[in-house]
Design a protein around this motif. Sequence first.
Motif, PDB file in Angstrom:
ATOM      1  N   ARG A  50       9.456  36.451  -1.007  1.00 47.27           N
ATOM      2  CA  ARG A  50       9.455  36.571   0.452  1.00 47.27           C
ATOM      3  C   ARG A  50      10.821  36.186   1.018  1.00 47.27           C
ATOM      4  O   ARG A  50      11.342  36.877   1.904  1.00 47.27           O
ATOM      5  CB  ARG A  50       8.373  35.664   1.033  1.00 47.27           C
ATOM      6  CG  ARG A  50       8.348  35.647   2.542  1.00 47.27           C
ATOM      7  CD  ARG A  50       7.136  34.919   3.072  1.00 47.27           C
ATOM      8  NE  ARG A  50       7.148  34.850   4.527  1.00 47.27           N
ATOM      9  CZ  ARG A  50       6.161  34.375   5.254  1.00 47.27           C
ATOM     10  NH1 ARG A  50       5.061  33.933   4.659  1.00 47.27           N
ATOM     11  NH2 ARG A  50       6.232  34.328   6.570  1.00 47.27           N
ATOM     12  N   TYR A 103       6.029  28.252   3.814  1.00 49.93           N
ATOM     13  CA  TYR A 103       6.165  29.358   4.784  1.00 49.93           C
ATOM     14  C   TYR A 103       6.142  28.882   6.231  1.00 49.93           C
ATOM     15  O   TYR A 103       5.570  29.520   7.107  1.00 49.93           O
ATOM     16  CB  TYR A 103       5.032  30.384   4.619  1.00 49.93           C
ATOM     17  CG  TYR A 103       5.045  31.175   3.350  1.00 49.93           C
ATOM     18  CD1 TYR A 103       6.154  31.186   2.504  1.00 49.93           C
ATOM     19  CD2 TYR A 103       3.935  31.928   2.969  1.00 49.93           C
ATOM     20  CE1 TYR A 103       6.151  31.908   1.338  1.00 49.93           C
ATOM     21  CE2 TYR A 103       3.918  32.661   1.802  1.00 49.93           C
ATOM     22  CZ  TYR A 103       5.035  32.647   0.978  1.00 49.93           C
ATOM     23  OH  TYR A 103       5.020  33.362  -0.179  1.00 49.93           O
ATOM     24  N   GLU A 129      13.369  38.845   3.087  1.00 50.06           N
ATOM     25  CA  GLU A 129      13.712  38.568   4.477  1.00 50.06           C
ATOM     26  C   GLU A 129      15.199  38.295   4.676  1.00 50.06           C
ATOM     27  O   GLU A 129      15.703  38.409   5.796  1.00 50.06           O
ATOM     28  CB  GLU A 129      12.903  37.371   4.985  1.00 50.06           C
ATOM     29  CG  GLU A 129      11.408  37.641   5.108  1.00 50.06           C
ATOM     30  CD  GLU A 129      10.630  36.422   5.561  1.00 50.06           C
ATOM     31  OE1 GLU A 129      11.265  35.343   5.667  1.00 50.06           O
ATOM     32  OE2 GLU A 129       9.425  36.537   5.801  1.00 50.06           O
TER      33      GLU A 129
END
Length: 940
Positions: A779, A725, A783
Amino acid sequence: MAAESTLALSLVEEFVSGLQDSKAKDAAKGVKDGKFTVLQLVEALGSSLTSSQPHTRARGVHLLSEVLQECYGDLTEREVEVLIAFYENRLKDHYVVTPPVLKGLKALTKCTNLPPGSAVSMLRSVFQDIHVQVRLSYCTFKLKGLGADFVFGFVQSMDGERDPRNLLLAFQIAKNLIHGGYDLGKFTEELFEVTSCYFPIDFSPPPNDPHGITREELVQALRAVLTGTPKFAEFLLPLLIEKLDSDVQSAKLDSLQTLVRNSCLAVCLQLKQELTGLWTSVRREVFQTSSEKIESAGLAALTALTSCLSRSVLSSDSEDSLSTFLDFILKDCKHHLCEPDLKLVWPSAKLLQAACSASTRASHIITVAVMPSLLEQYNNRTQCSHRRTLLEVVQRFIHSVKNCQSSDNDESVLLAFREALCSIVFSALSESNSSLQITATSVLTSLAQQAGLLVESDIELALDHLTRLLLTEEDDRVSLAVVECAGALAQLHPALVITKLIPKLKKEMFTGKLLKISRILSTGTHTSMRQRCLSALAAVSIQPSVVQESTPVLLEVLRSAHTGNLAKKMLFLFIGVCLQIQRALPKCVFVSVFFFFVNAFDLFAQCRAYFLMRCVWLPFRLAGQTASRAVSLFLDGDVSFLPDNSFPSHMQLLKVFVKYRLQVEVPQIDKLLSALEEMSCACSHPLSYTSAAKCFAGLVNKKPQGDSLDSCACPQVAKALLLRYHPLFTTLTDKLFSLLDDADLGPMAADGFSLLMSDSTDVLNRACHADVRIMYRQRFFSENSAKLVQGFNAAPQEKKPNYLKALSNIVNKLPKQVQVTELPALLSLLLEALSCPDQDIHLSTLSCLEPVLVNPPQVLIQQLEALINRLLALISSPAMSVRIASLSCISTLSHFPVLPFRARVLRALAKPLDDKKRLVRREAVQARGEWFLLGSPGGR
């Protein structure tokens, strides 16, 4: 008082007439807070309880019972007495009132102030006034005063029950009656009959059963009842024999499994005269059955029965039940052991061995009766097949004797036959028949595992035989058996293995024929011989003392084979040996052995694959030392720590850097990253630049946050940053998105998304201590899915397949539950993907669609025609996997409202029925059958 009555009346009205179930909690709270009492609530329920409508009365009782569930602890004895009288009277009411009445009675049984005799009164009312099968749940304490009347009432209530929920409860209650000391009286047989009529349990839970009751639960509960008391003995044993004599396989199996229970055996021993019939039934099942399950259950039952008989107490004037029972077995089975070419040898041997393994007493009786005959038969027979059969039977008896010993140090009952057993084993090892030799090694292993059966001279002679077979026999099966036997002997007698076996193997490998490398390379005979020796060394390297002796030999073998094909073969053999030693030794011992290998760095060079595998769990100090040497070697060419300052050019050193834990500090990391980046971008050798890129990514993934990490970000580390991340990841993925419009790089960029979402096998994974955050795929999808849609809509027609392929690669790697949630929003793009010419996109998209079709969203129902059109087009795809996947989706669509498409789909499905691939034809038949059922009288 008026305010209290008003509140109670208001709550009653809202619950009974307004059907607001939540008001029950408010009423319970009112009682707990002292705003009104339970009896005041009963008064407020007056009109509801006297209503002419049964459902209104049921709602009133329901409210009271719900309150009692919360407030039973605060009731006085007088209040409990009044409420019991009220509920007992209500048991005579309409059947719709019965469930809440029982719920209220259950709450009252929990009261600490339960008046004397009230439990008996409640139970008598239940038995008298409820004439249908209902879920029984009541307090059973203080009921013994009813005597046999209670048992009779329970039998009446249970008779004819079919609901599995009630049956499970009834079995539990019956078990409590038996173990709770209740007087069964003259109703003992009735209680047995009302429960045993369900034996064996024949129940299959329906699909999606909300109650979760299984057949096994019912079987165990019923079994506990039937075997719960000796009073059932005269009924149970005939029942089990009757079921064993039936033709129903499940009944046979259940009967045998019931016999295995110790409680059942204790019951059966009350009728010793029935044991003959029981033995006859068990013998028949083992002799004649075609089911392995029933045979295994029969043998287990015989073992359990013999064990139970062994524990029976003997008196001076009583018959020895064990000896009598074993006489039956020996009479029926022993003579078959003298016929090793007939089919009844093995069933007879299994029965005798099952009884033998039950207890020390049983093993003494059977071994003394059987073993002399087996040994005599072996010595008198001349055919190898007969001898092998007899030897296998002997081995099973050795195992049976071992199983009945309480500890490994107990004196074996076979000690009297030690010399004769060793004699036939060594005789078999000297034979030329491979099958007989293999069986003999197994018997030798079994003898070694029992204390006292092999003395030191026997072990030495055994090792001589094993060494001879290893060096002379060319049958791989014999070699494998010899290696396994040698390993077993090394575990028990390491000192003799060190002095007898290892020196002989070493001598043969380095001073015998194997030394001639030229002959080894020209023929495979000696390579195979060396392989056997290495395998034997690995097998005996179990105890640390043996490892200390075998390791130098292993190293010397590998050093002697450093060129050509032999080097490759020996390298793989050596890695296998290392793995064998690792499995055998404790971790702390293996680490020291491993570093003995690594310190000889020429071995580290040849065994790089094995070394890399070990790097993942090296201690910090050793990992840091190894990393420091590897960096110096890669960056500076420092070979001073290597033997003879030599280093093989083909070694994959780069992967060493990325196998360590996050806490291990890699020296000169900035310089190392710079060199790796240059190598990954400028080198033309595929393996080199791929390894450099992976190493670069692995180091970046583990590098701490900060400016030094930000400055080294480049496209090839996108996955490394995604896993942790890192904020810079967005910059890199945006670059990847922009490349989808590139005429040359677009398809490769789309494939890059598959790399981002896939699991890494060698560097960027948790096994290599990479920094991997949870749910990173979800994620990334959340996104970036909007960017893909926008890019697809804006892209020219010839570039759209790149976006579709990227989307398919991303979605296909998402967890299935996420796909089901997110795909409806992307349905239009997925349908578009089914129309593009790329077969990889087709397969990936179909894989995404399949889980959604199981429980389709409304948006998919609205697109049925478009979906069917695209799927029918794909059943003619050149790719077999695409044809199969599309047919599977078409089959699933038959569960939708698709009747208007039935005729067209059936016509289209005729073609794949003649497909040249069997798997496609099978899927087509399945799909066509599903669609044929649409609209038919018995179909959907």
